[in-house]
Motif scaffolding. Sequence first.
Motif, PDB file in Angstrom:
ATOM      1  N   UNK A   1      39.714  40.577  44.058  1.00 11.59           N
ATOM      2  CA  UNK A   1      41.013  39.914  44.134  1.00 11.59           C
ATOM      3  C   UNK A   1      42.078  40.655  43.332  1.00 11.59           C
ATOM      4  N   UNK A   2      41.658  41.471  42.381  1.00 12.37           N
ATOM      5  CA  UNK A   2      42.622  42.284  41.634  1.00 12.37           C
ATOM      6  C   UNK A   2      43.387  43.202  42.576  1.00 12.37           C
TER       7      UNK A   2
ATOM      8  N   UNK B   1      46.555  31.159  36.740  1.00 15.76           N
ATOM      9  CA  UNK B   1      45.509  30.146  36.882  1.00 15.76           C
ATOM     10  C   UNK B   1      45.107  29.971  38.346  1.00 15.76           C
ATOM     11  N   UNK B   2      46.103  30.026  39.231  1.00 14.97           N
ATOM     12  CA  UNK B   2      45.806  29.907  40.662  1.00 14.97           C
ATOM     13  C   UNK B   2      44.891  31.040  41.124  1.00 14.97           C
ATOM     14  N   UNK B   3      45.187  32.263  40.704  1.00 15.08           N
ATOM     15  CA  UNK B   3      44.381  33.402  41.149  1.00 15.08           C
ATOM     16  C   UNK B   3      42.985  33.349  40.549  1.00 15.08           C
ATOM     17  N   UNK B   4      42.870  32.839  39.316  1.00 13.80           N
ATOM     18  CA  UNK B   4      41.550  32.715  38.693  1.00 13.80           C
ATOM     19  C   UNK B   4      40.746  31.576  39.301  1.00 13.80           C
ATOM     20  N   UNK B   5      41.443  30.586  39.875  1.00 10.56           N
ATOM     21  CA  UNK B   5      40.733  29.436  40.450  1.00 10.56           C
ATOM     22  C   UNK B   5      39.982  29.803  41.723  1.00 10.56           C
TER      23      UNK B   5
ATOM     24  N   UNK C   1      36.095  39.427  35.483  1.00  2.00           N
ATOM     25  CA  UNK C   1      36.619  40.760  35.198  1.00  2.00           C
ATOM     26  C   UNK C   1      37.856  41.055  36.059  1.00  2.00           C
ATOM     27  N   UNK C   2      38.472  39.992  36.543  1.00  2.00           N
ATOM     28  CA  UNK C   2      39.663  40.163  37.366  1.00  2.00           C
ATOM     29  C   UNK C   2      40.937  39.830  36.635  1.00  2.00           C
ATOM     30  N   UNK C   3      40.952  40.048  35.316  1.00  2.00           N
ATOM     31  CA  UNK C   3      42.123  39.667  34.521  1.00  2.00           C
ATOM     32  C   UNK C   3      43.374  40.425  34.954  1.00  2.00           C
ATOM     33  N   UNK C   4      43.210  41.668  35.372  1.00  2.00           N
ATOM     34  CA  UNK C   4      44.379  42.441  35.801  1.00  2.00           C
ATOM     35  C   UNK C   4      45.039  41.795  37.015  1.00  2.00           C
ATOM     36  N   UNK C   5      44.227  41.337  37.964  1.00  2.00           N
ATOM     37  CA  UNK C   5      44.777  40.675  39.132  1.00  2.00           C
ATOM     38  C   UNK C   5      45.430  39.353  38.784  1.00  2.00           C
ATOM     39  N   UNK C   6      44.845  38.616  37.843  1.00  4.21           N
ATOM     40  CA  UNK C   6      45.421  37.340  37.424  1.00  4.21           C
ATOM     41  C   UNK C   6      46.730  37.557  36.673  1.00  4.21           C
ATOM     42  N   UNK C   7      46.796  38.611  35.866  1.00  6.81           N
ATOM     43  CA  UNK C   7      48.052  38.963  35.211  1.00  6.81           C
ATOM     44  C   UNK C   7      49.106  39.336  36.250  1.00  6.81           C
TER      45      UNK C   7
END
Length: 243
Positions: free
Chosen positions: A158-159, A134-138, A91-97
């Motif tokens: 992390x977002x 991808x780095x932030x999602x990893x 659920x951290x897609x905003x942070x990954x974006x």
Amino acid sequence: MNKLFPTIITRSQSSNLMNFLVPLIAVILTLLTGSIIFSLMGHNPLFALHTFFISPISSAYGISELLVKATPLALIAIGLAFCFKNNIYNIGAEGQLTMGAIFGGGIGILFSSLDVNGFWVLPIVILFGAIGGAFWASIPALLKTKFNTNEILTSLMLTYVALFILDYFVVGPWKDPAGYGLPKSMPFPDAGRLPVLFDGLRIHIGVYFAIIICFITHIVYNKTLFGFKLRVSGLSSKASQYA
């Protein structure tokens, strides 16, 4: 039941009709609930719903702005579909974006400072944007696989870290010196921007990217061995571990 020949029962399947009706019913209930709330507040519910849902798309500019906002959200949803189908709740897609924007934006600003304008600038910006996301999602993925950390908590937290990093760059080293003190970065070179589809509007070719990636995702998930592995992992973790 005969112990030697147990009865085989077909796995229950969700109804295709209900798969279609559930989002439709959700929209209808949302409209009814919103109408009731607006009525209780003393507002005309029809006028309020028209303001929220009809006015924004009543002009070419409104539709353009809607698609500008919807395109990155659609790309996020496509990426998250792989996670959710596999019972991984990212659920951290905003942070990954945001981190993708930092990586890609940093490359764009670098080329701008070097006064570089080439057809290859945009692909590099897009590539680094993907690498950043991808780095932030990893990070939550690594914590999940190595330490069994809950990915819901780590991806969400992390977002906020990504947003703080973005704030630092926008008001710090990447701040536009000609921005009259406003918190915005230096502009990208023209070669680092997605071409717009219509003059005077902001809608760009990213819409095509989202549509194409959506079809590719469908093929990968339903027609490839990798997609089959994802489906098995999502349906039964024990079966996937055995395999």
